[in-house]
Scaffold this motif. Structure first.
Motif, PDB file in Angstrom:
ATOM      1  N   ALA A 355       0.836  -1.193   0.000  1.00 32.28           N
ATOM      2  CA  ALA A 355       0.000   0.000   0.000  1.00 32.28           C
ATOM      3  C   ALA A 355       0.869   1.240   0.000  1.00 32.28           C
ATOM      4  O   ALA A 355       1.981   1.234   0.540  1.00 32.28           O
ATOM      5  N   PRO A 356       0.395   2.352  -0.596  1.00 29.65           N
ATOM      6  CA  PRO A 356       1.135   3.613  -0.549  1.00 29.65           C
ATOM      7  C   PRO A 356       1.263   4.113   0.882  1.00 29.65           C
ATOM      8  O   PRO A 356       0.347   3.968   1.690  1.00 29.65           O
ATOM      9  N   VAL A 357       2.415   4.723   1.165  1.00 28.55           N
ATOM     10  CA  VAL A 357       2.681   5.298   2.490  1.00 28.55           C
ATOM     11  C   VAL A 357       2.941   6.789   2.306  1.00 28.55           C
ATOM     12  O   VAL A 357       3.735   7.192   1.446  1.00 28.55           O
ATOM     13  N   MET A 358       2.278   7.598   3.132  1.00 36.04           N
ATOM     14  CA  MET A 358       2.462   9.040   3.089  1.00 36.04           C
ATOM     15  C   MET A 358       2.894   9.549   4.460  1.00 36.04           C
ATOM     16  O   MET A 358       2.473   9.013   5.478  1.00 36.04           O
ATOM     17  N   VAL A 359       3.727  10.577   4.448  1.00 34.64           N
ATOM     18  CA  VAL A 359       4.124  11.267   5.682  1.00 34.64           C
ATOM     19  C   VAL A 359       3.715  12.723   5.530  1.00 34.64           C
ATOM     20  O   VAL A 359       4.176  13.411   4.603  1.00 34.64           O
ATOM     21  N   ASP A 360       2.826  13.171   6.402  1.00 34.29           N
ATOM     22  CA  ASP A 360       2.294  14.536   6.325  1.00 34.29           C
ATOM     23  C   ASP A 360       1.787  14.866   4.926  1.00 34.29           C
ATOM     24  O   ASP A 360       1.995  15.968   4.412  1.00 34.29           O
ATOM     25  N   GLY A 361       1.136  13.900   4.302  1.00 31.20           N
ATOM     26  CA  GLY A 361       0.527  14.143   3.006  1.00 31.20           C
ATOM     27  C   GLY A 361       1.431  13.962   1.814  1.00 31.20           C
ATOM     28  O   GLY A 361       0.984  14.084   0.674  1.00 31.20           O
TER      29      GLY A 361
END
Length: 399
Positions: A355-361
């Motif tokens: 799955a995609p991972v985002m940090v602060d968007g």
């Protein structure tokens, strides 16, 4: 203030189908829509561990974000042209030295060549400072900063090569200039320049923290079988370029360094010297990698710190897990603000989920076939988001 540089990419990922190594348990659409987003907190990252290196930080982070210099063939061509010009000048110097009519004439040619190299080193310092200050003021993006520092690093390497050839052709002793040029050549900048030159296919991503007084850059890169953590920190406000006061001797400097970096005490193969009048240099291999430090003796402050560490050797400091939609998200942080490992898996089967991972968007990658992804951590509190077909799982990480 954080800046989000991947809004378009994020929108694309949200609207596109998400591939998974294993499917999460199905959740009825109405239930998923009504369910609140799950958040969890971890313990503070302010605790310091002596099981790895200390890290030079900024007093205040005015801007930060993720970026990559990207492929820039124009910059690569310009650098190659500079290399050709430098080689030509060295060949021309050799011809002129051979044709010189007296020792005085030859000496004048050598002195002019040395002055030219000294000027190039001064230019490296100016270009670096201008880039850092511009980023801290919000005048340039992460992408532009990384590009500029990558070019500074490349020019520093070319300058060192020029100095070596100048020493061979003239017999001059220019070790002091080599050490000065090496100050601007770092493992991080070398990796970034390879991205400019397409050797990493433009995919290398760095986390940048900045102020007008300094910058911290972190990135992860695969080196053979190992994932390596590159980190560099420069504090412009920790270096007084005018002072000549410093440590009295090597022993005093070594005591300062080992007090500031307890983990390096057991290392061997240490290089120490007075780098400039009043400033000192420390370089050492470590069990976890290597470290290079520059210290202003008058202020007793580290103003440069370059580290390259093997991720698998770093100790875990904090861990948090969150579960929703039948999916578990586990984040393990390494000590002293190092990179973090996220793992996503199906609770019932234990199967990994891609799955995609985002940090602060900002998208920082996607979990692999084992459901794992490593990322560099920003300064301060931040939020990690794992995007699933059923909905997002958000995990808040506290500093």
């Amino acid at each position: 203030m954080r800046r989000f540089t991947c809004v378009a990419l994020l929108a694309l990922l949200v609207l596109s189908p998400i591939g998974t190594a294993a499917s999460a348990p199905a959740v009825p659409a109405d239930t998923a829509a009504e369910r609140p987003t799950l958040s969890a907190d971890v313990t503070s990252r302010t605790s310091i561990s002596n099981d790895t290196t200390r890290r030079l930080e900024l007093d205040t982070v005015s801007t930060q974000g993720y970026g990559t210099p990207g492929l820039d063939l124009g910059a690569a061509v310009a650098m190659n042209r500079e290399t050709v010009d430098s080689n030509y000048q060295l060949e021309l110097l050799s011809v002129r030295l051979g044709a010189a009519s007296s020792d005085e004439a030859r000496q004048a040619l050598v002195e002019a060549a040395i002055e030219d190299v000294e000027s190039r080193v001064d230019t490296l310092q100016q270009q670096e400072r201008q880039a850092i200050e511009a980023y801290g003021a919000g005048d340039i993006s992460e992408r532009e900063l990384l590009k500029r520092l990558a070019l500074v690093g490349y020019r520093a390497e070319q300058t060192k090569d020029t100095i070596a050839r100048l020493e061979r052709s003239t017999g001059a002793s220019l070790g002091y200039l080599t050490r000065q040029a090496n100050e601007y050549s770092t493992p991080t900048r070398s990796a970034l320049f390879r991205t400019l030159n397409n050797e990493r296919d433009g995919s290398l991503q760095a986390q940048v923290q900045g102020s007008q007084s300094g910058v911290v850059i972190q990135l992860l890169a695969q080196t053979g079988p190992d994932l390596e953590y590159y980190r560099e920190a420069v504090r412009l406000d920790h270096w007084d370029t005018d002072t000549t006061n410093g440590f009295d001797n090597r022993t005093e400097f070594l005591e300062y360094t080992e007090g500031r970096y307890p983990y390096v005490r057991e290392s061997s193969g240490v290089n120490i010297w007075e780098f400039r009048r009043g400033s000192w240099f420390y370089e050492s291999p470590l069990d976890q990698g290597s470290i290079r430090i520059y210290v202003d003796g008058s202020q007793r402050k580290v103003y440069r710190e370059y580290q390259q560490l093997t991720v698998s050797a770093l100790p875990v400091s904090n861990s948090v897990n969150a579960t929703d939609y039948g999916v578990e998200v586990v984040i393990n942080e390494t000590a002293n603000g190092g990179p973090a490992r996220i793992q996503v898996q199906n609770v019932l089967s234990g199967d990994a989920i891609a799955a995609p991972v985002m940090v602060d968007g900002t998208v920082v990658g996607q979990t692999d076939d084992d459901g794992i992804h490593w990322f560099t951590q920003p300064s301060g509190d931040y939020e990690v988001t794992v995007e699933l077909p059923q909905g997002p799982i958000n995990v808040s990480v506290s500093s």
